[in-house]
Enzyme design. Sequence first.
Site, PDB file in Angstrom:
ATOM      1  CD  GLU A   6       3.023  -8.867  -5.089  1.00  0.00           C
ATOM      2  OE1 GLU A   6       3.631  -9.396  -4.294  1.00  0.00           O
ATOM      3  OE2 GLU A   6       2.338  -7.322  -4.597  1.00  0.00           O
ATOM      4  CB  CYS A   9       4.642  -4.637   0.702  1.00  0.00           C
ATOM      5  SG  CYS A   9       5.902  -2.948   0.253  1.00  0.00           S
ATOM      6  CE1 TYR A  10       1.484   0.724   5.665  1.00  0.00           C
ATOM      7  CE2 TYR A  10      -0.584  -0.963   5.793  1.00  0.00           C
ATOM      8  CZ  TYR A  10      -0.350   0.720   5.418  1.00  0.00           C
ATOM      9  OH  TYR A  10      -1.040   1.373   6.472  1.00  0.00           O
ATOM     10  N   GLY A  68     -16.371 -10.596 -28.970  1.00  0.00           N
ATOM     11  CA  GLY A  68     -15.251 -10.573 -28.398  1.00  0.00           C
ATOM     12  C   GLY A  68     -14.832 -11.612 -27.414  1.00  0.00           C
ATOM     13  CB  VAL A  69     -12.228 -12.436 -25.157  1.00  0.00           C
ATOM     14  CG1 VAL A  69     -12.318 -13.561 -24.758  1.00  0.00           C
ATOM     15  CG2 VAL A  69     -10.780 -12.599 -26.209  1.00  0.00           C
ATOM     16  CG  HIS A  89       5.744  -5.730  -4.330  1.00  0.00           C
ATOM     17  ND1 HIS A  89       4.991  -5.331  -3.835  1.00  0.00           N
ATOM     18  CD2 HIS A  89       6.419  -5.087  -3.799  1.00  0.00           C
ATOM     19  CE1 HIS A  89       4.527  -4.749  -3.653  1.00  0.00           C
ATOM     20  NE2 HIS A  89       5.765  -3.866  -2.678  1.00  0.00           N
ATOM     21  CB  SER A 104     -19.615 -11.693 -25.444  1.00  0.00           C
ATOM     22  OG  SER A 104     -20.017 -11.136 -26.506  1.00  0.00           O
ATOM     23  N   GLY A 109       0.722  -1.100   0.153  1.00  0.00           N
ATOM     24  CA  GLY A 109       0.104   0.015  -0.171  1.00  0.00           C
ATOM     25  C   GLY A 109       0.784   1.075   0.050  1.00  0.00           C
ATOM     26  CE  LYS A 132     -10.185 -10.610 -22.695  1.00  0.00           C
ATOM     27  NZ  LYS A 132     -11.375  -9.454 -21.717  1.00  0.00           N
TER      28      LYS A 132
END
Length: 515
Positions: A172, A82-83, A226-227, A170, A229, A55, A371
């Site tokens: 991630e 981290c934070y 689109g992907v 981090h 829908s 953060g 996604k």
Amino acid sequence: MKRELVIVLDFGGQYNQLVARRVRECNVYCEIYSYKTDIEKIKEMGPKGIILTGGPNSCYGADAPTYPKELFELGIPVLGLCYGAQLMMLVLGGNVARANVREYGKTEVLVDKLSSKIFDGISPRTICWMSHFDSIIDVAPGFEITAHTADCPVAAAENEAAGLYAIQFHPEVLHTEEGLKMLSNFVLGICRCDGNWRMDSFVEESIKRIREKVGDGRVLCALSGGVDSSVAAVLMSRAIGSQLTCVFVDHGLLRKNEGDEVEAVFGSKGSYDLNFIRVNAQQRFYDKLAGVSEPEKKRKIIGEEFIRVFEEEAKKIGTVDFLVQGTIYPDIVESGLGGESAVIKSHHNVGGLPDYVDFKEIIEPLRDLFKDEVRKAGLELGIPKYLVFRQPFPGPGLGVRIIGEVNAEKVRIVQDADAICREEIERADAARDVGQYFAALTNMQSVGVMGDERTYEYAVVIRAVNTVDFMTAEAAEIPYAVLNKVMSRIINEVKGVNRVLYDLTSKPPATIEFE
Ligand code: XMP
């Protein structure tokens, strides 16, 4: 079967979604909640682990985001990043202060406790991503230091018996070379998750749930090609077959041949069991857009007209029981319902909620997915790869890639130029790592010569960007030879163009689209 859950408590860090995505890469389902979430709610959800994010604040600041000590006494493993790591120390009686040196960037971390469960299988010296002003000065009682760097005496600490782990860097972000392994050590090793979050079981479970919910009801879906829908439509079709009707509005602002491609996949000659309605509304949109050049106004017209067309089709069908929305998890987080660092989306999507369609309930089959998970589900459902890996294409379509007035002639130019641009970049295999690449049309006409003739024609612009989250972007370094090929083909093959430009601008100050 109850889904295993790991909670990411968001303290406003920029990587909050990334943390959750990485956990899901370990096949563990993970949701993001604000640090303001009540402890009772957390207990109710029964997570197998909790991760506190980074953060922007100093955790000892007067109004800094915090969390009651009870969180660390639930008997649920907690990992602070981290934070989150600093906060864990402060709340539990340690000491955090501004460090002498700001650590930023790739940093070598030296692991002091190689037997630590979080560092299981990690190299003794490992490259990690650091970004902090504050440092842990004293660890809290019961904690031991498990890693350090040249500038940071406490790069990691833990209280193994209590299941509490603090990491200053981090894990991630990809720059932390063994970060995914550390997160996997936490969720699979320390939290003892089974790791049963997989797309095949997601698809199976969803089909079952959709069938139960829908019964013999009728369902309507706006399909854009689109992907999101497309995957939503196929998932629904697998569950309820021809109880599903998909309406595809061709607004005349699609990429070259896209309308026919969508029809070929989803229409009566395609391979899915659903009712497909294509509405050819191109002229309707061009009429509404005539003479309009202000970008927001164009977007509004396209959005509203889309809804009108969709409504008219829906009325023909009569009352439906459910309306499908292709909402995905980042939409939920970004609209402020999930985490803390909410970025409110201002994009007005075509295919947004039609207010006046007669339906009883909304159904959002992809609302839990990121996604990349939507794409995996798409592959699992057997959707063609070229549809699954499509680059993002905005709802208002080429309406946001044409400067000034939109008309059929300009659409033709940008469609043809864009098809060439994408084809050549893909042919040269230059698309790897490029987030989005396309052609757009400036409103500029300028003098040129062609043969012996003076011309006065449009300039097409090529845009290609590298981006992680589409919030910021940099122009991609497409090889010059490829750009040159794109230029010469556009000039030779697309009537009405006598200049091709390459947009070098990053976002900010520009945007990715060209409107
Ligand atoms: P900008 O141009 O804002 O684009 O930098 C960021 C990303 O969002 C996409 N985009 C949209 N997507 N509806 C969408 O679904 C929209 O109205 C819209 N406008 C931009 C854009 O393609 C890029 O990926």
